[in-house]
Design an enzyme around this catalytic site. Structure first.
Site, PDB file in Angstrom:
ATOM      1  N   CYS A 428      21.094  83.253  20.747  1.00 30.54           N
ATOM      2  CA  CYS A 428      19.834  83.690  21.321  1.00 30.54           C
ATOM      3  C   CYS A 428      18.679  83.703  20.325  1.00 30.54           C
ATOM      4  O   CYS A 428      17.571  83.290  20.655  1.00 30.54           O
ATOM      5  CB  CYS A 428      19.992  85.052  21.965  1.00 30.54           C
ATOM      6  SG  CYS A 428      20.684  86.280  20.850  1.00 30.54           S
ATOM      7  N   HIS A 472      20.813  91.019  22.215  1.00 30.31           N
ATOM      8  CA  HIS A 472      20.215  89.790  22.691  1.00 30.31           C
ATOM      9  C   HIS A 472      18.787  89.677  22.157  1.00 30.31           C
ATOM     10  O   HIS A 472      18.187  90.671  21.737  1.00 30.31           O
ATOM     11  CB  HIS A 472      20.217  89.810  24.236  1.00 30.31           C
ATOM     12  CG  HIS A 472      19.933  88.475  24.846  1.00 30.31           C
ATOM     13  ND1 HIS A 472      20.566  87.326  24.448  1.00 30.31           N
ATOM     14  CD2 HIS A 472      19.090  88.113  25.851  1.00 30.31           C
ATOM     15  CE1 HIS A 472      20.132  86.306  25.176  1.00 30.31           C
ATOM     16  NE2 HIS A 472      19.223  86.759  26.045  1.00 30.31           N
ATOM     17  N   ASP A 488      13.683  84.046  29.047  1.00 24.77           N
ATOM     18  CA  ASP A 488      14.895  84.039  28.231  1.00 24.77           C
ATOM     19  C   ASP A 488      15.347  82.600  28.033  1.00 24.77           C
ATOM     20  O   ASP A 488      16.041  82.038  28.884  1.00 24.77           O
ATOM     21  CB  ASP A 488      15.999  84.854  28.901  1.00 24.77           C
ATOM     22  CG  ASP A 488      17.207  85.001  27.976  1.00 24.77           C
ATOM     23  OD1 ASP A 488      17.186  84.402  26.884  1.00 24.77           O
ATOM     24  OD2 ASP A 488      18.145  85.708  28.354  1.00 24.77           O
TER      25      ASP A 488
END
Lengths: 696, 319
Positions: A428, A472, A488
């Site tokens: 991420c 995250h 995202d």
């Protein structure tokens, strides 16, 4: 008041102390040098040998040497100075050595009180439910030892003695629970009296304030809990659960950090109160709230994790301009907040100069290939932000980008280029970082958000548990019409990371052993249900015991008592105490009328009857003697009394006698005695005393 | 021993509240209870824990603190209960001689349903004893107290206390027996002037210095009674001779106040006391003459005790 008792501690008392010290010290070995335990055992054994006469009591020199060695050991053990860890280690060392010179009762009492203190101090390291249970064990053993070292007449053998002491200690510790609970729930909670150094054994856990994707070759993800959350109404879908921790604005080409300067907590708080403050005019409340309550595991950091944007919050927290919620202090005990998030709210339609500056910064002259790519896509998208973003995500999705927790290193310069064009493997942070870079490269304000995504729903407890492996990073892009909007980019590469949760996603990447463990867990539903139940229990423990602070207390009291004033509260507490005292008193038999034994009551009756007739029995006089004495004055009465004495003696001393029969006889005789006339009429006979007979 | 006014007041209050009695069952009215030294120390530890709990905002430290507080309060009831319901009974005080210990015999008993542990009976600075009342229904104990003066020994207050089970609280009560113990004079062997010891005559009879039968004439020794000087012999020889008399044991001997060669009352009584002991040991028949009281010659335990009692109470305002 001094009592000249012999107050030295006996052998069994020393054994009690040994057991208590062992139980108290054992859990500290997890955090502090383990060799404190052998020191303690050796001290006690030495003392025991002294008691048995095998060894001599160490003299002052030996003691000094021992203590010096112990302190030396602590110095060498590398505990930081000054720290609570070191203070505790010294305390434990003293605790261990103290048993060497436990001779008097007072020394033993000191050891036990120190033990109580250490049981409490252990909770500074951990407040888990198991630690709590262990503390209960420690309290019981210490109380047993306190009973065990008291000077006593020994009638039982050592084993029975220990058992009876342990039984009594357990009983007392358990009986103290209700009163303890009342005090616990009602005693006022005060704010800290003075500021404290870092908690002993506390390390910073959880997400970091910096993000350096290129430096991490293997992301180890811990299974530790970060926080738990409950929702008041419906639970939002998993894909919406983005728990915002902090935003990272400043990029130096390699590392992302919050602000251009590194601030410590105090200075950061000042920033948040000044330039970085959140104002109500920044946003416009819209839509229905998601109401939730979150209980955070103490992390040694101030960061809390909330749904975006959380605009109403109760708790000891502050809010910042980037819509984060953070604790007012470094969290050293579980932090609880009650919050509402309004996902449809538009945030920051006007961006301040500072914020725009922060969200547009890029390092000078780094990553030329990325800049080139950004310009090309920006042109291709017709300078439309929506289309530009779609293009980037499309690129991530269609090109050979991989999501992995073991990405290759990216070097020190041009890390974004290295990722986007060469390695194309990352997690991420890589995707979020390069996405923000691409945005800023064409002048669109954007920032990295780090926190947690998703969590594991606990069916038994109806709450969401968020673990460290749920950490995250994602991004926020600002546009004048829509304000800040979250994206995202990782989902473009690994959609299941969000939809299925990191737990399932990670399973693919983990070793065989963990995979098989997971397989077992999945195939044995009761096992996972059991572990959920245990976790739910932990949650209740954290929520209501460990997290019972001033606010929770006020809420609970308000719920029970309605709007209360101090007076009503005081009255309630007082009446509860009085009622409890009375109940205890009744239960302990304090107001029970002393019951007389059969023998006592018969004697009492006899004494009363004869006192009316002018005969007084001396307390020490047996009935037989008394009967003879009476016979010399009143033959008839004496005869009856002698009969009474006979039966009475058989009642008391003859195990073969029929108790009921004898009692009947005695009662009959008492009646006769009552009716028996006194022969010398008209004159009361003076009470007789044996001493006067001899005088004549 | 001088007491300050507060102590006096306290003693007076105690006398009112717990008058002398030969039997008392300890209950609410008669039991006092306070935290002991270690109990107070525990309160200090509690304060420390409270500060720790507040400063670290640590709930479980609070729990330990409040738990100990609850335990402390509960313990008071336990300690109280360990004393409540004990019946204490004074049985007797054995007569003794001044300068030795008067021994008080007490009986502690309990109700059948309740056990009592570690009870201390304490005569301050004199004697103490630790008993338990769990394995038996009643227990007899002896406490001794130094009897300094002849006469009646009136036993002072006995403190009955316990810190069972944890030593954090001290419960106590007082018990004053309504008994008196006889204290005989301290026996004083006087082997100087008058030979009090029995000599053996040629005839084999036991002789004791006395005053009825003339025995011999011997040289005067200081301390001889002036009445016994043989003045005739003095006139003859110019030397002092003393007539000495003996009592033959076949006949009654008299122990006479006037014949003890010392002017001090207490010493006289002590000497007479020693003589009574002596004579009783030889089972002699003897009488006792002291001012205001004459005990006819006799022998045996009763007589012996009667004589000693007369000596013990001589000149004292009893009966």
């Amino acid at each position: 008041m001094g009592c000249p008792m012999n107050k030295t501690i006996t052998y069994s008392g020393m054994l009690w102390l040994l057991a208590a010290q062992f139980v108290v010290m054992l859990p500290f070995t997890l955090y502090l040098p383990w060799w404190l335990i052998p020191i303690m055992v050796a001290s006690v054994i030495w003392r025991l040998r002294v008691l048995k006469g095998y060894s001599a009591q160490p003299n002052a020199l030996v003691k000094t040497l021992l203590v010096a060695m112990g302190v030396g050991g602590l110095v060498l053990s590398g505990l930081p100075f000054p720290s609570l860890d070191l203070m505790l280690a010294v305390l434990l060392l003293g605790f261990a050595f103290k048993s060497l010179e436990v001779v008097q009762l007072r020394d033993g009492v000191i050891v036990i009180f120190l033990g109580y203190l250490l049981v409490a101090l252990h909770f500074l390291y951990t407040q888990e439910i198991l630690a709590g249970a262990y503390g209960l064990l420690g309290m019981t053993i210490l109380t047993g030892a306190l009973i065990g070292i008291q000077p006593a007449v020994t009638v039982l053998n050592p084993f029975e003695t220990v058992r009876s002491h342990l039984k009594l200690a357990t009983l007392m510790v358990l009986q103290a629970i209700p009163l303890m609970l009342i005090i616990f729930f009602l005693a006022p909670r005060l704010p800290p009296l003075w500021s404290l150094p870092m908690m002993p054994g506390q390390t910073k856990t959880g997400i970091s304030e910096r993000m350096t994707p290129g430096d991490i070759a293997d992301l180890t993800r811990s299974t530790e809990l970060a926080f738990r959350a409950t929702f008041k109404n419906t639970r939002p879908p998993q894909a919406q659960l983005y728990w915002r921790g902090l935003t990272l604005n400043y990029f130096d080409g390699k590392t992302w950090q919050q602000l251009p300067e590194d601030y410590d907590f105090i200075n950061f708080k000042n920033q948040v109160k000044g330039e970085y403050a959140l104002f109500n005019k920044n946003f416009e409340l819209r839509g229905d709230p998601i109401e939730y309550e979150a209980l955070y595991v103490p992390s040694g950091q101030p960061w809390l994790f909330t749904l975006t944007p959380t605009l109403n919050v109760e708790g000891d927290v502050i809010r910042a301009a980037d819509y984060r919620v953070m604790a007012n202090t470094i969290t050293q005990s579980p932090a609880l907040i009650k919050a509402s998030s309004y996902p449809q709210t538009i945030r920051d339609t006007k961006l301040t100069h500072t914020m725009r500056h922060l969200a547009s910064q890029l390092p000078q002259g780094s990553d030329p290939r990325t800049h080139e790519l950004a310009q090309r896509w920006w042109r291709e998208s017709g300078q439309n932000v929506e289309r530009y973003i779609k293009l980037i995500l499309h690129h991530f999705r269609t090109q050979e980008f991989y999501y992995t927790l073991s990405p290759p290193l990216l070097g020190d310069q041009n890390t974004i280029d290295a990722f986007l064009f060469d390695s194309r493997k990352g997690f991420c942070s890589h995707y979020a970082g390069s996405f923000v870079f691409l945005m800023r490269a064409v002048g669109i304000p954007a920032r990295v958000v780090v926190g947690y995504q998703g969590g594991k729903w606990n069916e038994q407890g109806n709450y969401l548990a968020v673990y460290q492996y749920d950490a995250h990073a994602w991004v926020e892009v600002w546009q004048p019409e829509t304000g800040w909007v979250e994206y995202d980019p990782t989902t473009a590469v690994a959609p299941s990371r969000v939809t299925e949760g990191s737990d399932a996603f990670l399973a693919q990447e983990e070793g065989l052993l963990r995979q098989s463990f997971r397989a077992v867990q999945n195939n044995l539903p009761w096992l996972s249900s059991l572990s959920q139940q245990l976790d739910a229990l932990q949650y209740q423990w954290q929520r209501w015991v460990v997290g019972y602070d001033h606010d929770t207390q006020a809420n609970v009291l308000r719920k029970w008592l309605g709007d209360f004033s101090i007076t009503t509260l005081t009255l309630v507490i007082l009446s509860v105490f009085v009622a409890l005292g009375v109940l205890w008193g009744i239960w302990l038999g304090l107001w029970r009328k002393p019951r007389l034994t059969l023998e006592q009551s018969l004697m009492h009756e006899l004494d009363q009857i004869l006192a009316k007739k002018g005969f007084k029995r001396e307390p020490a006089q047996t009935v037989g003697d008394f009967a003879q004495q009476v016979s010399s004055k009143q033959a008839d009465l004496g005869k009856l009394l002698q009969q009474f004495a006979q039966h009475f003696e058989s009642l008391c001393y003859n195990p073969m006698a029929n108790k009921a029969d004898t009692t009947q006889q005695l009662k009959r005789l008492l009646k006769q005695l009552k009716k028996a006339p006194i022969t010398q009429l008209g004159r009361k006979i003076a009470p007789l005393k044996p001493s006067r007979i001899s005088e004549g | 021993m001088r007491l300050n006014p507060w102590e006096q007041r306290w003693q007076h209050w105690l006398d009112q509240r717990l008058p002398a009695k030969n039997q008392r069952t300890l209950a609410q009215r008669s039991i006092f209870i306070i935290p002991s030294g270690s109990g107070l120390a525990l309160l200090v530890v509690l304060g420390l824990l409270m500060i720790l709990g507040i400063n670290f905002q640590n709930s479980l430290v609070y729990v330990v603190c409040f738990w100990l507080l609850a335990l402390f309060i509960l313990n008071i009831l336990y300690t109280y209960r360990n004393l409540a319901g004990v019946t204490i009974k004074a049985l007797r005080i054995e007569p003794c001689f001044a300068g030795s210990h008067a021994v008080l015999e007490l009986e502690l008993s309990r109700m059948p349903t309740r056990a009592h542990w570690n009870i201390v009976l304490d005569w301050s600075k004199q004697d103490h004893v630790l008993v338990e009342l769990a394995s038996c229904q009643s227990v007899r104990i002896q406490l001794s107290h130094l009897a300094t003066k002849r006469g009646y020994f009136e036993p002072p207050r006995i403190k009955i206390s316990t810190t069972y089970p944890t030593g954090l609280a001290l419960a106590w009560s007082y018990f004053t027996p309504d008994l008196k113990g006889l204290v005989y004079p301290e026996p004083l062997q006087q082997d100087s002037a008058l030979a009090h010891q029995g000599n053996t005559d040629n005839s084999g009879k036991i002789l004791t210095a006395g005053g009825s039968d003339f025995n011999e004439l011997r040289a005067y020794k200081t301390g001889d009674p002036i009445q016994r000087i043989h003045w005739a012999k003095y006139a003859q020889t110019g030397q002092l001779y003393t007539k000495s008399f003996v009592d033959y044991a076949s006949e009654a001997l008299w122990l006479d106040w006037n014949q003890v060669p010392t002017p001090r009352t207490e010493q006289r009584l002590s000497v007479l006391c020693a003589q009574v002991l002596e004579l009783n040991a030889t089972q002699a028949v003897f009488g006792l003459k002291i001012p205001g009281k004459t005990i006819e010659p006799a022998s045996g335990e009763v007589h012996y005790e009667q004589c000693l009692k007369a000596l013990a109470l001589y000149g004292l305002p009893y009966e």
